[in-house]
Write an enzyme that holds these catalytic residues in place. Structure first.
Site, PDB file in Angstrom:
ATOM      1  N   CYS A 153     -23.883   5.135 122.944  1.00 17.41           N
ATOM      2  CA  CYS A 153     -24.529   5.355 124.234  1.00 17.41           C
ATOM      3  C   CYS A 153     -24.789   6.849 124.406  1.00 17.41           C
ATOM      4  O   CYS A 153     -23.880   7.666 124.257  1.00 17.41           O
ATOM      5  CB  CYS A 153     -23.603   4.834 125.327  1.00 17.41           C
ATOM      6  SG  CYS A 153     -23.907   5.482 126.968  1.00 17.41           S
ATOM      7  N   GLU A 154     -26.026   7.192 124.691  1.00 15.96           N
ATOM      8  CA  GLU A 154     -26.368   8.612 124.829  1.00 15.96           C
ATOM      9  C   GLU A 154     -25.794   9.240 126.094  1.00 15.96           C
ATOM     10  O   GLU A 154     -25.763  10.460 126.215  1.00 15.96           O
ATOM     11  CB  GLU A 154     -27.881   8.813 124.774  1.00 15.96           C
ATOM     12  CG  GLU A 154     -28.654   8.252 125.933  1.00 15.96           C
ATOM     13  CD  GLU A 154     -30.153   8.409 125.776  1.00 15.96           C
ATOM     14  OE1 GLU A 154     -30.809   8.628 126.791  1.00 15.96           O
ATOM     15  OE2 GLU A 154     -30.665   8.319 124.636  1.00 15.96           O
ATOM     16  N   HIS A 155     -25.322   8.434 127.024  1.00 16.07           N
ATOM     17  CA  HIS A 155     -24.771   8.980 128.270  1.00 16.07           C
ATOM     18  C   HIS A 155     -23.299   9.358 128.159  1.00 16.07           C
ATOM     19  O   HIS A 155     -22.851  10.291 128.813  1.00 16.07           O
ATOM     20  CB  HIS A 155     -24.948   7.974 129.410  1.00 16.07           C
ATOM     21  CG  HIS A 155     -26.382   7.665 129.691  1.00 16.07           C
ATOM     22  ND1 HIS A 155     -26.808   6.410 130.037  1.00 16.07           N
ATOM     23  CD2 HIS A 155     -27.483   8.435 129.653  1.00 16.07           C
ATOM     24  CE1 HIS A 155     -28.115   6.419 130.210  1.00 16.07           C
ATOM     25  NE2 HIS A 155     -28.549   7.641 129.969  1.00 16.07           N
ATOM     26  N   HIS A 156     -22.529   8.599 127.340  1.00 16.90           N
ATOM     27  CA  HIS A 156     -21.084   8.838 127.252  1.00 16.90           C
ATOM     28  C   HIS A 156     -20.579   9.040 125.830  1.00 16.90           C
ATOM     29  O   HIS A 156     -19.402   9.286 125.627  1.00 16.90           O
ATOM     30  CB  HIS A 156     -20.330   7.650 127.874  1.00 16.90           C
ATOM     31  CG  HIS A 156     -20.714   7.385 129.287  1.00 16.90           C
ATOM     32  ND1 HIS A 156     -21.608   6.392 129.643  1.00 16.90           N
ATOM     33  CD2 HIS A 156     -20.361   7.995 130.436  1.00 16.90           C
ATOM     34  CE1 HIS A 156     -21.780   6.398 130.947  1.00 16.90           C
ATOM     35  NE2 HIS A 156     -21.044   7.360 131.453  1.00 16.90           N
TER      36      HIS A 156
ATOM     37  N   GLN B   9     -29.754   0.976 125.191  1.00 13.20           N
ATOM     38  CA  GLN B   9     -30.161  -0.290 124.582  1.00 13.20           C
ATOM     39  C   GLN B   9     -31.624  -0.612 124.864  1.00 13.20           C
ATOM     40  O   GLN B   9     -32.323  -1.133 123.993  1.00 13.20           O
ATOM     41  CB  GLN B   9     -29.257  -1.415 125.089  1.00 13.20           C
ATOM     42  CG  GLN B   9     -29.551  -2.751 124.451  1.00 13.20           C
ATOM     43  CD  GLN B   9     -28.565  -3.811 124.859  1.00 13.20           C
ATOM     44  OE1 GLN B   9     -27.384  -3.537 125.053  1.00 13.20           O
ATOM     45  NE2 GLN B   9     -29.033  -5.046 124.980  1.00 13.20           N
TER      46      GLN B   9
ATOM     47  N   HIS C 122     -20.945  -2.879 125.742  1.00 15.40           N
ATOM     48  CA  HIS C 122     -20.947  -1.426 125.869  1.00 15.40           C
ATOM     49  C   HIS C 122     -19.559  -0.916 126.235  1.00 15.40           C
ATOM     50  O   HIS C 122     -19.034  -1.259 127.297  1.00 15.40           O
ATOM     51  CB  HIS C 122     -21.965  -1.003 126.935  1.00 15.40           C
ATOM     52  CG  HIS C 122     -23.378  -1.268 126.523  1.00 15.40           C
ATOM     53  ND1 HIS C 122     -24.247  -0.254 126.232  1.00 15.40           N
ATOM     54  CD2 HIS C 122     -24.066  -2.424 126.323  1.00 15.40           C
ATOM     55  CE1 HIS C 122     -25.422  -0.773 125.887  1.00 15.40           C
ATOM     56  NE2 HIS C 122     -25.329  -2.085 125.937  1.00 15.40           N
TER      57      HIS C 122
ATOM     58  N   CYS D 244     -18.799   1.955 127.186  1.00 17.25           N
ATOM     59  CA  CYS D 244     -18.845   2.803 128.382  1.00 17.25           C
ATOM     60  C   CYS D 244     -18.654   1.967 129.648  1.00 17.25           C
ATOM     61  O   CYS D 244     -18.247   2.486 130.683  1.00 17.25           O
ATOM     62  CB  CYS D 244     -20.149   3.604 128.446  1.00 17.25           C
ATOM     63  SG  CYS D 244     -21.644   2.615 128.468  1.00 17.25           S
TER      64      CYS D 244
END
Length: 186
Positions: free
Chosen positions: A75-78, A116, A144, A146
């Site tokens: 995940c590019e956020h976490h 995703q 996920h 995250c």
């Protein structure tokens, strides 16, 4: 980057309040850097290299499906993993793609920092670009970390995303057949 990735992981350990000199952490920065480089090796790959000319003449114009392709991404956020399966279909127009290339395309895009929704679209667009198919369909189902390990901590949630191009978008019957064949339409 001004400092090697391993040095940056060492700084993360210090920032977390750990002692990077303790026995269990001595090689952790190097191992973490090596792991991250492996998990993100999709940045070093290109669609042309992956396909490597594996397009073959065929008069088949019926749906080709590769389902249950395992995928692992971050995940590019976490920077936490999401893990799932991709189902990919296309309708050939004179050429078919080598079977393993479908899975390799999934892997190439999954091995980049992602969300995703974008991953699903990147795979569909790549299959379309390579095959010039009459239609392409991609469904991804993933869990996920995250969402499971932090935040709302929901252990059993699964995210589904889909992209339908060409005949799969235009024809309800074609879309329905695909969804039925991958077991997602009852």
């Amino acid at each position: 980057m001004s400092q090697p990735l391993s040095q940056q992981y060492r700084e993360i350990l210090v920032g977390l309040g750990e002692n990077p000199e303790r026995e269990g952490l001595l090689d952790t920065p190097k191992r973490a850097a090596k792991a991250m480089q492996y998990l993100c090796h999709g940045y070093q790959q290109s669609l042309d290299e992956i396909v490597n000319g594996a397009l073959f003449e065929s008069d088949n114009d019926e749906m080709v499906i590769v389902k249950d392709i395992e995928l692992y991404s971050l995940c590019e956020h976490h920077l936490l993993p999401f893990i799932g399966k991709a189902h990919v279909a296309y309708i050939p127009t004179g050429k078919v793609l080598g079977l393993s290339k479908v899975a390799r395309i999934v892997d190439m895009y999954a091995r980049r920092l992602q969300i995703q929704e974008n991953l699903t679209k990147q795979i569909a667009d790549a299959i379309q670009r390579v095959t010039n198919a009459a239609g392409v369909a991609v469904v991804i189902e993933a869990k996920h970390m995250c969402m499971m390990m932090r935040g709302v901590e929901k252990q059993n949630s699964v995210m589904s995303s889909s992209v339908m191009l060409g005949a799969f978008r235009q024809s309800c019957n074609t879309r329905h057949e695909f969804l039925q064949l991958i077991g997602r339409n009852n």
